[in-house]
Scaffold this motif. Structure first.
Motif, PDB file in Angstrom:
ATOM      1  N   LYS A 147      23.008  16.260  58.945  1.00 38.81           N
ATOM      2  CA  LYS A 147      23.440  16.480  57.529  1.00 38.81           C
ATOM      3  C   LYS A 147      24.712  17.110  57.379  1.00 38.81           C
ATOM      4  N   ASN A 165      24.560  26.555  61.386  1.00 39.02           N
ATOM      5  CA  ASN A 165      22.966  26.090  61.415  1.00 39.02           C
ATOM      6  C   ASN A 165      23.138  24.613  60.864  1.00 39.02           C
ATOM      7  N   THR A 167      21.288  21.013  60.116  1.00 40.79           N
ATOM      8  CA  THR A 167      19.990  20.313  59.776  1.00 40.79           C
ATOM      9  C   THR A 167      20.130  18.880  59.800  1.00 40.79           C
ATOM     10  N   GLY A 168      18.942  18.252  59.753  1.00 35.81           N
ATOM     11  CA  GLY A 168      18.819  16.817  59.977  1.00 35.81           C
ATOM     12  C   GLY A 168      17.492  16.232  59.986  1.00 35.81           C
ATOM     13  N   GLU A 169      17.187  15.290  60.847  1.00 34.95           N
ATOM     14  CA  GLU A 169      15.895  14.711  61.211  1.00 34.95           C
ATOM     15  C   GLU A 169      16.107  14.101  62.566  1.00 34.95           C
ATOM     16  N   ASP A 201      13.759  24.832  64.307  1.00 32.17           N
ATOM     17  CA  ASP A 201      12.610  24.593  63.494  1.00 32.17           C
ATOM     18  C   ASP A 201      12.065  23.378  63.466  1.00 32.17           C
ATOM     19  N   ASN A 204      11.308  21.689  59.991  1.00 33.41           N
ATOM     20  CA  ASN A 204      12.371  21.305  58.877  1.00 33.41           C
ATOM     21  C   ASN A 204      13.699  20.665  59.691  1.00 33.41           C
ATOM     22  N   PHE A 205      13.783  20.649  60.886  1.00 33.98           N
ATOM     23  CA  PHE A 205      14.511  20.011  61.771  1.00 33.98           C
ATOM     24  C   PHE A 205      15.772  20.728  61.383  1.00 33.98           C
ATOM     25  N   SER A 206      15.821  22.207  61.755  1.00 31.05           N
ATOM     26  CA  SER A 206      16.948  22.740  61.483  1.00 31.05           C
ATOM     27  C   SER A 206      17.205  23.536  62.802  1.00 31.05           C
ATOM     28  N   LYS A 208      20.111  26.315  65.195  1.00 32.96           N
ATOM     29  CA  LYS A 208      21.000  27.147  65.109  1.00 32.96           C
ATOM     30  C   LYS A 208      21.755  27.324  66.451  1.00 32.96           C
TER      31      LYS A 208
END
Length: 247
Positions: A147, A165, A167-169, A201, A204-206, A208
């Protein structure tokens, strides 16, 4: 008395006629059939190639969960379909060849998953003839998606020494195989970010990341465009829009 006999005379004659007709019909039916002898069938048996590979399997997951691979003895290929979640760098194998046939290298030799050159096996039969097989590794990994942090009109900034941070998939939940880099406009890696505790995570595919060093040691130039590049096992993806570092 004569009257009683005449009552049954006609049915008896009809029955006799029916039986005669039936027998005659059967005789005629039998005469219509002709017994034809089938042509002789010749079974051709060919020798199987003694240089072939009978079976090939990856045993890293254990013998009971071994990954059987597709052996093509015509094209001389071995195709291994490897799930990405195993995260293997090398493959252990078990190979079956015909009796008196040898294979080189031995099945005990590890196969690199990301080798720069094709991995080859040579089989040799008792008569001295050989065949060369090529190992093809197909990693089954879903598309990696990031993202964007920036937009076409707004550039994301992060302070040197701060936390990113992302995020994505479809991130693989391992810092060993899911790595983040800052690259320049030419795609050259300028910095590798480090893991931030257990910041992944998997629901949620997050994930750091931190710079991993003192601010004074960070070599990224401030107010300069850098792109975030993620490598995750077999795949890599770069963000479309750049970010900037502030000090």
């Amino acid at each position: 008395m004569n009257t009683r006999i005449n009552k049954f005379k006609t049915p008896l004659l009809f029955t006799a006629f029916a039986l005669v007709s039936l027998f005659t019909s059967c005789d005629n039916e039998e005469e219509r059939w002709t017994d034809v002898k089938e042509d002789a069938t010749t079974e051709i048996i060919t020798d199987r190639d003694a240089r072939r590979i009978v079976s090939f399997k990856v045993t890293n997951p254990g013998e009971n969960q071994a990954i059987y691979s597709a052996v093509n003895n015509l094209d001389r290929t071995i195709t291994v379909y490897l799930p990405s979640y195993y995260e293997y760098e090398y493959l252990e194998t078990s190979i079956v060849v015909p009796e008196k046939t040898t294979i080189s290298p031995a099945a005990t030799e590890l196969i690199p998953v990301f080798g720069k050159t094709p991995f080859l096996y040579t089989t040799k039969s008792a008569d001295g003839s050989t065949a060369v097989y090529t190992v093809k590794i197909v990693i089954q990994q879903p598309q990696l998606i990031l993202k964007e942090l920036s937009t076409e009109t707004s550039t994301f900034t992060v302070q040197a020494g701060g936390i990113l941070n992302v995020t994505g998939e479809n991130f693989i939940p391992s810092y060993e195989v899911t790595k983040l880099f800052a690259v320049d406009a030419q795609g050259n890696k300028k910095w590798q970010f480090k893991q931030y505790n257990d910041g992944l995570d998997i629901f949620n595919f997050s994930i750091k990341y931190v710079f991993g060093t003192a601010v004074s040691d960070i070599t990224l130039e401030p107010n300069t465009d850098y792109w975030l590049l993620m490598e995750s096992y077999n795949l890599s993806v770069k963000m479309k829009y750049p970010i900037r570092i502030t000090k």
